[in-house]
Design an enzyme around this catalytic site. Structure first.
Site, PDB file in Angstrom:
ATOM      1  N   SER A  13       2.364  70.487  64.832  1.00  0.00           N
ATOM      2  CA  SER A  13       1.297  70.878  63.915  1.00  0.00           C
ATOM      3  C   SER A  13       1.653  72.188  63.233  1.00  0.00           C
ATOM      4  O   SER A  13       1.832  73.219  63.891  1.00  0.00           O
ATOM      5  CB  SER A  13      -0.025  71.049  64.664  1.00  0.00           C
ATOM      6  N   HIS A  47       2.637  67.255  61.315  1.00  0.00           N
ATOM      7  CA  HIS A  47       1.174  67.129  61.443  1.00  0.00           C
ATOM      8  C   HIS A  47       0.504  68.226  60.626  1.00  0.00           C
ATOM      9  O   HIS A  47       0.826  69.408  60.759  1.00  0.00           O
ATOM     10  CB  HIS A  47       0.750  67.225  62.906  1.00  0.00           C
ATOM     11  N   ASP A 104      -2.974  69.896  59.458  1.00  0.00           N
ATOM     12  CA  ASP A 104      -4.394  70.065  59.783  1.00  0.00           C
ATOM     13  C   ASP A 104      -5.170  70.622  58.597  1.00  0.00           C
ATOM     14  O   ASP A 104      -4.920  71.744  58.160  1.00  0.00           O
ATOM     15  CB  ASP A 104      -4.554  70.994  60.983  1.00  0.00           C
ATOM     16  N   MET A 113      -8.786  71.779  57.275  1.00  0.00           N
ATOM     17  CA  MET A 113     -10.122  72.204  57.715  1.00  0.00           C
ATOM     18  C   MET A 113     -10.875  72.827  56.549  1.00  0.00           C
ATOM     19  O   MET A 113     -10.285  73.541  55.736  1.00  0.00           O
ATOM     20  CB  MET A 113     -10.010  73.212  58.860  1.00  0.00           C
ATOM     21  N   HIS A 126      -4.389  65.186  58.939  1.00  0.00           N
ATOM     22  CA  HIS A 126      -5.610  65.074  59.744  1.00  0.00           C
ATOM     23  C   HIS A 126      -6.706  65.846  59.025  1.00  0.00           C
ATOM     24  O   HIS A 126      -6.691  67.074  58.983  1.00  0.00           O
ATOM     25  CB  HIS A 126      -5.345  65.649  61.144  1.00  0.00           C
ATOM     26  N   MET A 136     -10.167  67.303  58.658  1.00  0.00           N
ATOM     27  CA  MET A 136     -11.395  67.778  59.283  1.00  0.00           C
ATOM     28  C   MET A 136     -12.286  68.311  58.172  1.00  0.00           C
ATOM     29  O   MET A 136     -12.560  69.513  58.075  1.00  0.00           O
ATOM     30  CB  MET A 136     -11.061  68.850  60.325  1.00  0.00           C
ATOM     31  N   MET A 149      -8.753  63.602  69.967  1.00  0.00           N
ATOM     32  CA  MET A 149      -8.719  65.051  70.129  1.00  0.00           C
ATOM     33  C   MET A 149      -8.933  65.390  71.604  1.00  0.00           C
ATOM     34  O   MET A 149      -9.916  64.956  72.219  1.00  0.00           O
ATOM     35  CB  MET A 149      -9.817  65.710  69.283  1.00  0.00           C
ATOM     36  N   ASP A 202      -3.991  65.033  70.307  1.00  0.00           N
ATOM     37  CA  ASP A 202      -3.899  66.347  69.664  1.00  0.00           C
ATOM     38  C   ASP A 202      -4.748  67.351  70.426  1.00  0.00           C
ATOM     39  O   ASP A 202      -5.959  67.205  70.519  1.00  0.00           O
ATOM     40  CB  ASP A 202      -4.386  66.235  68.215  1.00  0.00           C
TER      41      ASP A 202
END
Length: 227
Positions: free
Chosen positions: A9, A34, A36, A38, A68, A70, A139, A177
Protein backbone atom coordinates in the site's frame (compact mmCIF):
# COMPACT_ATOMS: atom_id res chain seq x y z
CA UNK A 1 -0.25 -24.13 -5.48
CA UNK A 2 -2.10 -20.95 -4.56
CA UNK A 3 -1.17 -17.87 -6.59
CA UNK A 4 -0.26 -15.60 -3.68
CA UNK A 5 0.15 -11.92 -4.55
CA UNK A 6 1.66 -9.11 -2.48
CA UNK A 7 0.11 -5.67 -2.78
CA UNK A 8 2.14 -2.96 -1.00
CA UNK A 9 0.00 0.00 0.00
CA UNK A 10 1.54 3.26 -1.13
CA UNK A 11 -0.26 4.98 1.76
CA UNK A 12 2.91 4.21 3.74
CA UNK A 13 5.35 5.18 0.98
CA UNK A 14 7.42 8.36 0.78
CA UNK A 15 5.20 10.61 -1.35
CA UNK A 16 8.07 12.98 -2.12
CA UNK A 17 9.54 10.23 -4.31
CA UNK A 18 6.54 8.01 -4.98
CA UNK A 19 7.55 6.79 -8.43
CA UNK A 20 10.92 5.62 -7.14
CA UNK A 21 9.30 3.94 -4.13
CA UNK A 22 6.89 2.01 -6.34
CA UNK A 23 9.66 1.03 -8.76
CA UNK A 24 11.78 -0.29 -5.89
CA UNK A 25 9.07 -2.35 -4.22
CA UNK A 26 7.98 -3.91 -7.51
CA UNK A 27 11.60 -4.72 -8.34
CA UNK A 28 11.80 -6.47 -4.96
CA UNK A 29 9.10 -8.91 -6.00
CA UNK A 30 5.76 -7.28 -5.14
CA UNK A 31 2.90 -7.92 -7.57
CA UNK A 32 0.24 -5.22 -7.22
CA UNK A 33 0.26 -1.52 -6.30
CA UNK A 34 -2.43 -0.92 -3.66
CA UNK A 35 -3.88 2.57 -3.90
CA UNK A 36 -5.85 3.88 -0.90
CA UNK A 37 -8.34 6.62 -1.76
CA UNK A 38 -9.88 8.45 1.22
CA UNK A 39 -12.27 11.40 1.07
CA UNK A 40 -12.46 12.74 4.66
CA UNK A 41 -16.17 11.88 4.48
CA UNK A 42 -16.64 8.12 4.37
CA UNK A 43 -13.42 7.78 6.41
CA UNK A 44 -11.73 10.42 8.60
CA UNK A 45 -8.70 10.98 6.40
CA UNK A 46 -7.82 12.54 3.04
CA UNK A 47 -5.33 10.97 0.67
CA UNK A 48 -4.94 10.77 -3.11
CA UNK A 49 -6.99 10.80 -6.31
CA UNK A 50 -6.92 9.87 -10.00
CA UNK A 51 -4.13 12.31 -10.89
CA UNK A 52 -1.66 10.36 -8.75
CA UNK A 53 -2.76 7.09 -10.34
CA UNK A 54 -2.29 8.62 -13.78
CA UNK A 55 1.12 9.97 -12.76
CA UNK A 56 2.31 6.49 -11.78
CA UNK A 57 1.25 5.13 -15.17
CA UNK A 58 3.05 7.98 -16.94
CA UNK A 59 6.08 7.30 -14.77
CA UNK A 60 6.16 3.82 -16.30
CA UNK A 61 4.45 1.59 -13.75
CA UNK A 62 2.92 -1.37 -15.63
CA UNK A 63 1.96 -3.57 -12.66
CA UNK A 64 -1.74 -3.87 -11.74
CA UNK A 65 -3.01 -0.92 -9.69
CA UNK A 66 -5.60 -1.90 -7.10
CA UNK A 67 -7.70 1.18 -6.27
CA UNK A 68 -9.47 0.83 -2.91
CA UNK A 69 -12.05 3.60 -2.77
CA UNK A 70 -13.00 4.75 0.71
CA UNK A 71 -15.26 7.45 -0.71
CA UNK A 72 -18.97 8.17 -0.73
CA UNK A 73 -20.65 8.29 -3.19
CA UNK A 74 -18.55 6.12 -5.52
CA UNK A 75 -20.13 6.24 -9.00
CA UNK A 76 -18.97 9.74 -9.93
CA UNK A 77 -15.27 8.95 -9.46
CA UNK A 78 -15.16 5.45 -10.99
CA UNK A 79 -14.68 6.61 -14.62
CA UNK A 80 -11.89 8.98 -13.56
CA UNK A 81 -9.88 6.16 -12.00
CA UNK A 82 -10.55 3.87 -14.95
CA UNK A 83 -9.18 6.51 -17.33
CA UNK A 84 -6.22 7.11 -15.00
CA UNK A 85 -5.09 3.49 -15.37
CA UNK A 86 -6.69 1.51 -12.53
CA UNK A 87 -6.77 -2.27 -12.91
CA UNK A 88 -9.03 -3.10 -9.98
CA UNK A 89 -11.56 -0.70 -8.45
CA UNK A 90 -13.07 -1.79 -5.15
CA UNK A 91 -15.56 0.05 -2.96
CA UNK A 92 -17.51 -0.37 0.28
CA UNK A 93 -21.16 -1.47 -0.08
CA UNK A 94 -22.21 1.18 2.46
CA UNK A 95 -20.89 3.84 0.08
CA UNK A 96 -23.15 2.94 -2.85
CA UNK A 97 -26.91 3.38 -3.16
CA UNK A 98 -26.99 0.68 -5.85
CA UNK A 99 -24.22 -1.89 -5.42
CA UNK A 100 -25.04 -3.89 -8.55
CA UNK A 101 -25.01 -0.73 -10.66
CA UNK A 102 -21.67 0.43 -9.25
CA UNK A 103 -20.07 -2.97 -9.88
CA UNK A 104 -21.38 -2.99 -13.44
CA UNK A 105 -20.12 0.56 -13.99
CA UNK A 106 -16.59 -0.52 -13.02
CA UNK A 107 -16.69 -3.38 -15.51
CA UNK A 108 -18.21 -1.21 -18.22
CA UNK A 109 -15.20 1.09 -17.78
CA UNK A 110 -12.88 -1.84 -18.49
CA UNK A 111 -11.69 -2.51 -14.93
CA UNK A 112 -12.01 -5.43 -12.56
CA UNK A 113 -14.52 -4.84 -9.78
CA UNK A 114 -14.66 -5.62 -6.11
CA UNK A 115 -16.35 -5.07 -2.78
CA UNK A 116 -14.64 -4.14 0.49
CA UNK A 117 -15.88 -5.26 3.90
CA UNK A 118 -15.11 -3.42 7.12
CA UNK A 119 -14.62 -5.55 10.27
CA UNK A 120 -18.31 -5.22 11.22
CA UNK A 121 -19.80 -5.31 7.69
CA UNK A 122 -21.59 -8.60 6.90
CA UNK A 123 -20.65 -10.65 3.86
CA UNK A 124 -24.35 -10.99 2.96
CA UNK A 125 -23.93 -8.06 0.55
CA UNK A 126 -22.29 -10.61 -1.74
CA UNK A 127 -25.30 -12.91 -1.97
CA UNK A 128 -26.63 -11.55 -5.27
CA UNK A 129 -23.50 -10.12 -6.90
CA UNK A 130 -20.90 -12.89 -6.84
CA UNK A 131 -21.03 -12.96 -10.63
CA UNK A 132 -20.00 -9.30 -10.76
CA UNK A 133 -16.98 -9.24 -8.42
CA UNK A 134 -13.37 -10.05 -9.30
CA UNK A 135 -11.99 -9.16 -5.86
CA UNK A 136 -13.32 -9.41 -2.30
CA UNK A 137 -11.31 -7.30 0.13
CA UNK A 138 -11.66 -7.84 3.85
CA UNK A 139 -10.47 -5.07 6.13
CA UNK A 140 -8.66 -6.44 9.18
CA UNK A 141 -8.53 -2.93 10.67
CA UNK A 142 -11.03 -0.09 10.65
CA UNK A 143 -10.32 1.96 7.51
CA UNK A 144 -8.82 5.42 7.54
CA UNK A 145 -5.27 5.12 8.82
CA UNK A 146 -2.21 2.93 8.28
CA UNK A 147 -0.17 1.23 10.96
CA UNK A 148 -3.04 -0.42 12.86
CA UNK A 149 -2.98 -3.91 14.39
CA UNK A 150 -4.64 -6.92 12.77
CA UNK A 151 -8.11 -7.76 14.16
CA UNK A 152 -8.03 -11.54 14.86
CA UNK A 153 -11.77 -12.06 14.25
CA UNK A 154 -11.07 -11.39 10.58
CA UNK A 155 -9.64 -14.92 10.27
CA UNK A 156 -13.09 -16.48 10.71
CA UNK A 157 -14.51 -14.01 8.22
CA UNK A 158 -11.79 -14.97 5.75
CA UNK A 159 -12.76 -18.64 6.07
CA UNK A 160 -16.39 -17.73 5.43
CA UNK A 161 -15.49 -15.64 2.37
CA UNK A 162 -13.22 -18.39 1.01
CA UNK A 163 -16.07 -20.90 1.24
CA UNK A 164 -18.41 -18.50 -0.57
CA UNK A 165 -15.86 -18.07 -3.37
CA UNK A 166 -15.18 -21.81 -3.67
CA UNK A 167 -18.90 -22.64 -3.67
CA UNK A 168 -19.62 -20.00 -6.31
CA UNK A 169 -17.22 -21.41 -8.88
CA UNK A 170 -16.19 -17.89 -9.92
CA UNK A 171 -12.59 -16.72 -10.26
CA UNK A 172 -12.47 -14.18 -7.41
CA UNK A 173 -9.40 -13.03 -5.51
CA UNK A 174 -9.64 -12.79 -1.72
CA UNK A 175 -7.64 -9.85 -0.41
CA UNK A 176 -6.80 -8.83 3.14
CA UNK A 177 -5.82 -5.33 4.28
CA UNK A 178 -4.66 -4.18 7.69
CA UNK A 179 -1.89 -5.23 10.04
CA UNK A 180 -0.41 -7.77 7.61
CA UNK A 181 3.27 -8.57 8.21
CA UNK A 182 5.71 -11.46 7.83
CA UNK A 183 4.88 -12.66 11.34
CA UNK A 184 1.18 -13.32 10.62
CA UNK A 185 0.92 -13.69 6.83
CA UNK A 186 1.05 -17.51 6.94
CA UNK A 187 -1.87 -17.71 9.38
CA UNK A 188 -3.84 -15.28 7.20
CA UNK A 189 -3.12 -17.37 4.11
CA UNK A 190 -4.23 -20.52 5.91
CA UNK A 191 -7.59 -18.82 6.56
CA UNK A 192 -8.09 -18.35 2.81
CA UNK A 193 -6.52 -15.10 1.64
CA UNK A 194 -4.52 -15.09 -1.58
CA UNK A 195 -3.78 -11.35 -1.93
CA UNK A 196 -2.07 -9.40 0.84
CA UNK A 197 -2.01 -5.64 1.32
CA UNK A 198 0.83 -4.37 3.50
CA UNK A 199 1.75 -0.73 3.96
CA UNK A 200 3.72 -0.08 7.11
CA UNK A 201 4.60 -3.80 7.12
CA UNK A 202 6.69 -3.21 3.97
CA UNK A 203 7.42 0.49 3.44
CA UNK A 204 7.56 1.47 7.10
CA UNK A 205 9.60 -1.53 8.19
CA UNK A 206 12.09 -1.06 5.37
CA UNK A 207 12.51 2.61 6.17
CA UNK A 208 13.23 1.78 9.82
CA UNK A 209 15.71 -0.99 9.08
CA UNK A 210 17.18 -0.44 5.62
CA UNK A 211 15.86 2.47 3.55
CA UNK A 212 15.16 1.79 -0.14
CA UNK A 213 15.57 -1.96 0.34
CA UNK A 214 12.31 -3.88 0.26
CA UNK A 215 13.63 -7.20 -1.00
CA UNK A 216 14.37 -8.52 2.51
CA UNK A 217 10.82 -7.96 3.75
CA UNK A 218 9.20 -9.21 0.56
CA UNK A 219 11.41 -12.32 0.71
CA UNK A 220 10.43 -12.95 4.33
CA UNK A 221 6.76 -12.79 3.38
CA UNK A 222 7.30 -15.12 0.41
CA UNK A 223 9.15 -17.60 2.62
CA UNK A 224 6.27 -17.68 5.09
CA UNK A 225 3.74 -18.17 2.30
CA UNK A 226 5.79 -21.02 0.86
CA UNK A 227 5.67 -23.01 4.11
Amino acid sequence: MTDFQLAPSILSADFARLGEEVDNVLASGADIVHFDVMDNHYVPNLTIGPLVCEALRKHGVTAPIDVHMMVKPVDRIIPDFAQAGATYITFHPEASEHIDRSLQLIRDEGCKSGLVFNPATPLSYLDYVMDKVDMILLMSVNPGFGGQSFIPATLDKLRQARKMIDDSGFDIRLEIDGGVKAENIREIADAGADTFVAGSGIFGKARDEDPNRYDTIVRQMREQLAK
